[in-house]
Every structure is written in structure tokens, then in C-alpha cells.
Scaffold this motif. Structure first.
Motif, short mmCIF file in Angstrom:
data_model
loop_
_atom_site.label_atom_id
_atom_site.label_comp_id
_atom_site.label_asym_id
_atom_site.label_seq_id
_atom_site.Cartn_x
_atom_site.Cartn_y
_atom_site.Cartn_z
N ASN A 43 -0.02 3.65 1.30
CA ASN A 43 -0.19 3.39 -0.13
C ASN A 43 -1.19 4.35 -0.73
OD1 ASN A 43 0.24 0.58 1.30
ND2 ASN A 43 1.00 0.31 -0.77
N LEU A 44 -1.00 4.67 -1.98
CA LEU A 44 -1.96 5.45 -2.76
C LEU A 44 -2.02 4.84 -4.16
CD1 LEU A 44 -3.81 7.95 -2.96
CD2 LEU A 44 -1.82 9.24 -3.77
N LEU A 45 -3.23 4.50 -4.61
CA LEU A 45 -3.39 3.81 -5.89
C LEU A 45 -4.59 4.40 -6.63
CD1 LEU A 45 -2.81 1.37 -7.85
CD2 LEU A 45 -4.38 0.04 -6.42
N SER A 46 -4.42 4.67 -7.91
CA SER A 46 -5.54 5.15 -8.72
C SER A 46 -5.58 4.38 -10.03
CB SER A 46 -5.41 6.65 -8.99
OG SER A 46 -4.26 6.93 -9.77
N SER B 15 0.57 4.11 -8.75
CA SER B 15 0.63 3.82 -7.32
C SER B 15 1.85 4.45 -6.69
CB SER B 15 0.63 2.31 -7.07
OG SER B 15 1.90 1.75 -7.36
N TYR B 16 1.71 4.78 -5.40
CA TYR B 16 2.80 5.30 -4.59
C TYR B 16 2.80 4.53 -3.27
CZ TYR B 16 2.16 9.29 -7.76
OH TYR B 16 2.01 10.09 -8.85
N GLU B 17 3.98 4.23 -2.77
CA GLU B 17 4.09 3.54 -1.48
C GLU B 17 5.28 4.10 -0.72
OE1 GLU B 17 3.70 -0.98 -0.24
OE2 GLU B 17 5.78 -0.51 -0.72
N MET C 142 -7.64 4.80 -4.21
CA MET C 142 -7.55 4.17 -2.89
C MET C 142 -6.35 4.70 -2.14
SD MET C 142 -5.59 1.81 -1.01
CE MET C 142 -4.59 1.26 -2.35
N TRP C 143 -6.50 4.91 -0.81
CA TRP C 143 -5.34 5.14 0.04
C TRP C 143 -5.42 4.19 1.22
CZ3 TRP C 143 -6.15 6.30 5.07
CH2 TRP C 143 -7.32 6.97 5.43
#
Length: 706
Positions: free
Chosen positions: A516-519, A492-494, A547-548
Motif C-alpha cells: 500500500n501507498l497512501l498520502s 492511495s495505491y494498492e 505512508m507505505w
């Protein structure tokens, strides 16, 4: 047209912000002065936190007149509460991922449930009596909180002290279930007692008890004594009785802190079969019976914690917890002629016993620019479940899961404005391959009260008991778990930016923009593994998820008036594969919006509150067949819907507090779900029951502090 007007009105407030963020108490960023503990080396202000934390205060909970955690989170941005009338449970979904990926803790210790530790918890079972505040962090938190903290964590902070020697309170609440209500027979009936005593400057203790009696919701059903076999016997929303009791003892002196908390929870849910059996009994009337059930859930929670500072300057914080949860079923035959029960059999069908401990050491350096935290976590779980094996043979499955984790996190304050926090965790697993998690956080304070935060995290989710050991085998059906499953892995990135505006001495405005970016890879799905001699399906690691999300939240205050709201756009891509068909992995989008206003009338000792949330259409793919009988994944859409609650709270004679309110003002009951039929002219649709309509409540609380 109404939907577009609602969205336009939400933005027209120009005061968007999440309902769960603390309302600014003073002009100079009072919400940023809020002390938080989740993910921190030690309690510190929200402004100094590396993470983008959201706080639901005790005042927010009172304004919602919430009975349980589901009531609180139903108005939260990015969160969907999925209630079920068939079993009475309410589960959480964040960013499209269910409760298996979201971890719920109490005072930093995960809570046991029938699906694991800290995950898939029934939100209706979490009492709010002793809650001081709730802290939420979105994104992977595997370094600080271990397995299954993939989409985020929620930490319930309980009350551990008092400003007065005695605190006594008693609460009575009556609430309708839609239009259904009768004293002791229909609706909700809630009673609560709490007592807290400060023995000295150092010692504090409290006791609380709560009873929540929900008599079910009939809707288009006819109740338990309905005789005709027309499929309408029973309830649309099952009756449910909950008892909870808790005790707490705390000690604080100088830098040393200690507390011990114990909780007991008991729930009984009644199921009434819609099918009525008839046996001829001439010359008398036929004997009419129904095969009914009761479900019991019992949970025991114990948590001891010590924290303080050693002579060397090192800070320590250690928690130990014992938790025991079990679910029982009682089957019996109900005679509608005599209104009596017979043939009762009661058995345990699931349980979890958990020994858990976590601890940290920090402040290894004298230089305030550097900090280091070294921690451990031990989790020992004994799980039990009944499964249906071949030939309808019911067997018991018992397994033990252990993990021993160590984690290390550092913080470097290059300046008063710039901070960095790297971290890593290594988990020694008894059942799976060893796992790891990693994170990196960044905070920079810009001029003019602007805060910039970014974070990166890698985490993992371990398979649950059902995915590994479940068996459902009968008459052509073959669905089994898989002991060789691999843990899922997430990244994840936030990034977030917060701006606080000082408008005047009486007003302030704070705005937060978040992305947010989540995989998730190696997602676990049920898939076909063979077709001969019969079709067999098993859980395997085969799917993917990404997901973003972009969200804006603001909070505004002018004197005694406050307004909050928010907007969020989420895109979700999933590759579903069951070894028969593969889904389209294009991004599907959903929009959410929240708004709430509150006004305190000091002269009248009263407060008015209104909450609104818009849930946009939700899209996914479901397994089905095309017109030729070939397996396919078909798109399915849940229609948009809105929720609105309102309440007014008034204090009388200093000690009495009355709250009147309406839940679900827009009278939502069922939400339409449509699915495309391959080769068909029109899509099929079905109504998914989401709520039981508009309900009214009155709550009376007596408070005595001295």
C-alpha cells in the motif's frame, strides 16, 4: 530476546494470515466462495471482487469470545486499538491515521458518533449480537463511500434471515478486570437475549437485548469512598454501564428484498474526582466532598432498505436512515461522610441528528462483459456542541452540514480472468468547496489459482465539528476552530497477489502479499497564529502525511486444524508544522505480526483457540520545547508490546455452549513512551495505560432452534 523469539515463532508457523480472514472450509477455496457485498455492484464471491477484501466471520467472533468491536479488531493486522481508561473510549488507528480517516458502516450505512458520521466511533459501543460478518477494505474508498473513507472502511453485515422457524438464545458472561472481580461489584457482567422468528418463506423478524456492566478497574486507586486527599480516590479505568436493544424485520421474494432495522443504545460512565475537599465543621469531623460527574451517551439508529430488479433488468438498491446521538453530562457534589449526592446539574454538551440516504442503479447493459452503476448519496447533519468562549463564557454552537453526491462506476470484464473498474464521485457541499473522488481497480486471474489485484483511489476528509467550531479560551489559553478550513485530500495505491495451494483433500493453504501507498495533503493541525497580546492557536491546513506498507498474510487448514498469521511493515512520514516549529519528515517504521491457531474436536463438540499479536515500537513527533525554551518537535517512541488471548468452547446437550478463556495472557498494563530531551543526557519516559492486565472469563449460551 523474548521479542525476537516471538517474531521467529510467528514466521516459523509458515501459516501466516490475518485473524480476520475466513478459515478455508473445503479444499477448493471455500474462503473464496464467501459472498461479500462491500463495494460490489451486487453480492458476489470474494474471488470475483475487484477489491482486496478481508472478512471476519461469525465463527471468528465466537472464537475470540468478543464483547464488542474493539475486542474483535484488537487482533487484526495493521490496526491499533487505542483504549482510554480516563473516558472509557476505544478508538481505531489504521496505518497511523486515527478514526477520522476510517469509516465504519452497518449494512452500508455509516453510523453516527459524537465526532461525525461513520468516523471516530467508540468501538466499545458497537454490540455484536446481530452480526453475521464484518468486511474490511483498506485504502481510499471515496467513490463508493464518500467523505472520510481515506484509510479504509469497515462494513458490519447483520443477520436478516434464518433456516429455522424459531431462533432463541440467551447469554451470560462473567469476566474479571485484571485480578479484580466480585459478583455485581467488580469486573464485567454481561447478559444478552435474542429471538428470531421466520413467519413464512418470505418474512423474518428478530429482537435482541444486551446489558454490559463494567464496574471499573481500580488498579492503584482506592475507589469512590476513599476519604484521605492523597490523590488515589476513584478508578484508573472508569465504570461503565451499557444497554442496547435492536429489532429487525425483513422480507425476501424472488429478486425483491426489504429490511428495516432499529437500534437503541444507552451508556452511562462514572467519573470520580481524585481530589477530596475538606470543610471544617467543629466540633464534628470535617465535611469531605468531591466534585464528581456522570456522562451519558444515547444513540438511536433507524435504517430501511429495498433492493431488487426492474422489468427492464435494472437492479436498484436504496437505503434511508435516521440517526440521533447525544452526549450529556451530570455534575454533582458527593458527600463522603453521608455517601449522598447534592447540587446535581445535568446538561447536553453535544448532539448530532442525521438524515441519510444512498441508492444505486446497475445492470444497464445486456452484455455481461459490461456493467455500470449510477448512485447518489444525501447526508444532512444538524450538529450541536457547548464551547468555552472568552471570559469562561459557555455558549451553544449549532450548525448544519449537507452534501449531495452523485457517483458513477463501471466494470468491464474483458475476459473471465480480466476485469477493470473505473469510478468517480462529485460531492456538492453546503459548507465547503465541492469535492471529488476517483478510483480505478484491476483484477486478473492467473493460472494455478493466482489472483492479482491493483487499485488507485483519490478521496477527501471534511473537517469535523471540533476543528471548525471549538473554542477553549481561559486565563492565557486561546485555542479555537476555523470555519475556513479546507477538506484534506488523499491518494492511495494498492497491489496484492493471492496464491491458493491445493495440498491434499484435507488441507489447503492461501497466501496474500499486499503493498500500500497512501498520502494526505492539507492535513489539519492546531498552529500558532499570533503572539500578541497573548498567544493564540487555531486549526489550519498545514501538515502532510505519507505512508507505505508491505504485508503478508496466509491461512492454512488441515482437517479440523487451522492456523493463521501475518506480518506487516509500515513506514510513516509526517510533516508537522504549528507555525512555531517544523518536524523532521523522515520515515519512521513499525512492525506488526499476528498468529492464531484453532482446533475443533468434533467427538467432544469443542474447539480450542489461541490468538497472538505483536505490536512493534511506534514512533512519532510531539510538540515541546528545547533547553532554551524554543518550540521544537521531539521524537517520541511507544515501546513494543504483545497481546495473547486463548479460549476453549464446549457444547453440552446440543443447546448449551460454554466458553472459558483468558484475555491478555501476557498481562500488559502500561506501555512505556519515551521522548528525547534536547540537551539532556537521558530521555524522559512515561507509562501510557493500555490495558488492565490479565483477565479471565466464562460465557454460557443457551441456543434453541426449531
Amino acid at each position: 530476546m523474548k521479542t525476537y523469539l516471538s517474531i521467529t515463532a510467528l514466521f516459523a508457523l509458515a501459516t501466516t494470515g490475518s485473524a480476520q480472514e475466513k478459515i478455508v472450509d473445503t479444499l477448493k477455496t471455500a474462503s473464496l466462495e464467501q459472498v461479500v457485498v462491500t463495494g460490489q455492484f451486487e453480492p458476489q464471491s470474494l474471488k470475483k471482487s475487484i477489491y482486496n477484501l478481508r472478512v471476519i466471520t461469525k465463527e471468528d467472533i465466537k472464537r475470540l469470545a468478543a464483547n464488542n468491536l474493539a475486542d474483535v479488531l484488537s487482533q487484526s493486522l495493521n490496526i491499533i486499538i487505542r483504549p482510554s481508561g480516563s473516558d472509557g473510549r476505544s478508538a481505531i488507528s489504521l496505518f497511523g491515521l486515527d478514526g477520522q480517516y476510517f469509516k465504519i458502516l452497518q449494512d452500508n450505512v455509516p453510523m453516527v458518533s459524537d465526532a461525525g458520521l461513520g468516523n471516530n466511533i467508540d468501538l466499545t459501543q458497537i454490540n455484536l449480537n446481530d452480526i453475521e460478518r464484518i468486511e474490511i477494505i483498506e485504502g481510499s474508498m471515496g467513490v463508493t463511500h464518500g467523505a472520510n473513507a481515506v484509510s479504509g472502511i469497515l462494513n458490519i453485515i447483520t443477520k436478516k434471515g434464518s433456516d429455522t422457524k424459531w431462533e432463541l438464545s440467551a447469554t451470560v458472561q462473567e469476566e474479571t478486570a485484571g485480578a479484580e472481580y466480585a459478583p455485581f461489584k467488580a469486573g464485567k457482567h454481561i447478559q444478552g437475549l435474542k429471538a428470531g422468528h421466520k413467519f413464512s418463506e418470505n418474512w423474518y423478524a428478530s429482537l435482541s437485548f444486551n446489558r454490559n456492566d463494567f464496574d471499573g478497574f481500580k488498579g492503584d486507586r482506592s475507589g469512590p469512598d476513599h476519604v484521605p486527599n492523597d490523590g488515589t480516590r476513584g478508578y484508573q479505568w472508569l465504570p461503565d454501564m451499557q444497554y442496547s436493544a435492536s429489532s429487525m424485520l425483513s422480507y425476501a421474494k424472488d429478486d425483491f428484498r426489504f429490511f428495516y432495522k432499529s437500534e437503541y443504545f444507552r451508556e452511562k460512565t462514572a467519573f470520580y474526582n481524585a481530589t477530596v475537599n475538606a470543610v471544617n465543621n467543629p466540633p464534628f469531623e470535617p465535611i469531605r466532598t468531591a466534585d464528581d460527574s456522570r456522562y451519558f451517551t444515547t444513540r438511536l439508529y433507524n435504517h430501511a432498505n429495498i433492493s431488487g430488479r426492474l422489468e427492464s433488468g435494472l437492479r436498484y438498491n436504496v437505503s434511508a436512515s435516521y440517526q440521533n446521538q447525544k452526549r450529556e453530562t451530570e455534575d454533582f457534589e458527593y458527600n463522603l461522610n453521608t455517601k449522598s449526592e447534592s447540587g446535581s446539574t445535568k446538561y447536553k454538551d453535544q448532539s448530532s441528528v442525521v438524515l441519510y440516504s444512498t441508492g444505486t442503479l446497475s445492470h444497464f447493459f445486456m452484455d455481461k462483459k459490461y456493467d455500470l452503476q449510477l448512485g447518489y448519496e444525501f447526508n444532512g447533519q444538524n450538529g450541536f456542541s457547548k464551547v468555552i468562549a472568552e471570559n469562561n463564557f459557555v455558549k451553544d454552537v449549532r450548525r448544519q452540514f449537507n452534501n449531495y453526491d452523485i457517483f458513477l462506476s463501471g466494470e468491464y470484464a474483458a475476459t473471465e480472468k480480466l476485469s477493470l473498474r473505473p469510478g468517480a464521485r462529485y460531492s456538492f457541499q453546503s459548507v465547503f468547496d465541492n469535492q471529488y473522488a476517483a478510483s480505478l481497480g484491476f483484477r486478473y486471474l492467473l493460472p494455478k489459482q493466482v489472483e492479482l489485484r491493483t487499485s488507485f483511489g483519490k478521496s477527501f476528509r471534511t473537517p469535523n465539528f471540533e476543528e471548525m467550531y471549538s473554542e477553549l479560551i481561559f486565563s492565557g489559553h486561546y485555542f479555537i476552530g476555523n470555519e475556513n478550513l479546507l477538506p484534506e485530500n488523499s491518494t492511495s495505491y494498492e497491489a496484492s497477489i493471492r496464491k491458493t495451494f491445493s495440498v491434499s483433500e484435507k488441507s489447503s493453504l492461501s497466501t496474500v502479499l499486499t503493498a500500500n501507498l497512501l498520502s494526505v495533503k492539507d492535513r489539519i493541525s492546531m498552529a500558532l497564529i499570533s503572539v500578541a497580546p497573548i498567544a493564540k492557536s487555531q486549526y489550519i491546513n498545514i501538515s502532510k502525511y505519507s505512508m507505505w506498507n508491505v504485508a503478508v498474510t496466509n491461512q492454512f487448514r488441515y482437517g479440523e486444524f487451522s492456523a493463521n498469521g501475518g506480518a506487516s511493515l509500515i513506514g510513516i512520514s509526517q510533516r508537522l508544522d504549528n507555525n512555531e516549529a517544523v518536524s523532521d519528515d523522515r520515515y519512521l517504521y513499525t512492525f506488526q505480526g499476528t498468529a492464531n491457531v484453532s482446533y475443533s474436536i468434533l467427538k467432544w463438540e469443542s474447539a480450542l483457540s489461541v490468538f497472538y499479536k505483536y505490536n512493534g515500537k511506534q514512533q512519532t513527533y510531539i510538540s515541546s520545547f528545547d533547553e532554551e525554551g524554543n518550540p521544537v518537535f521531539k521524537p517520541s517512541t511507544v515501546s513494543p508490546f504483545s497481546l495473547m488471548d486463548a479460549s476453549i468452547r464446549k457444547t453440552f446437550y446440543k443447546h448449551y455452549e460454554v466458553t472459558l478463556g483468558v484475555r491478555n495472557i501476557l498481562d500488559v498494563t502500561s506501555v512505556r513512551q519515551t521522548s528525547a530531551n534536547a540537551g539532556a543526557t537521558h530521555p524522559t519516559s512515561d507509562n501510557v495505560m493500555f490495558a488492565y492486565g490479565r483477565s479471565y472469563f466464562i460465557k454460557l449460551t443457551y441456543n434453541l432452534n426449531f
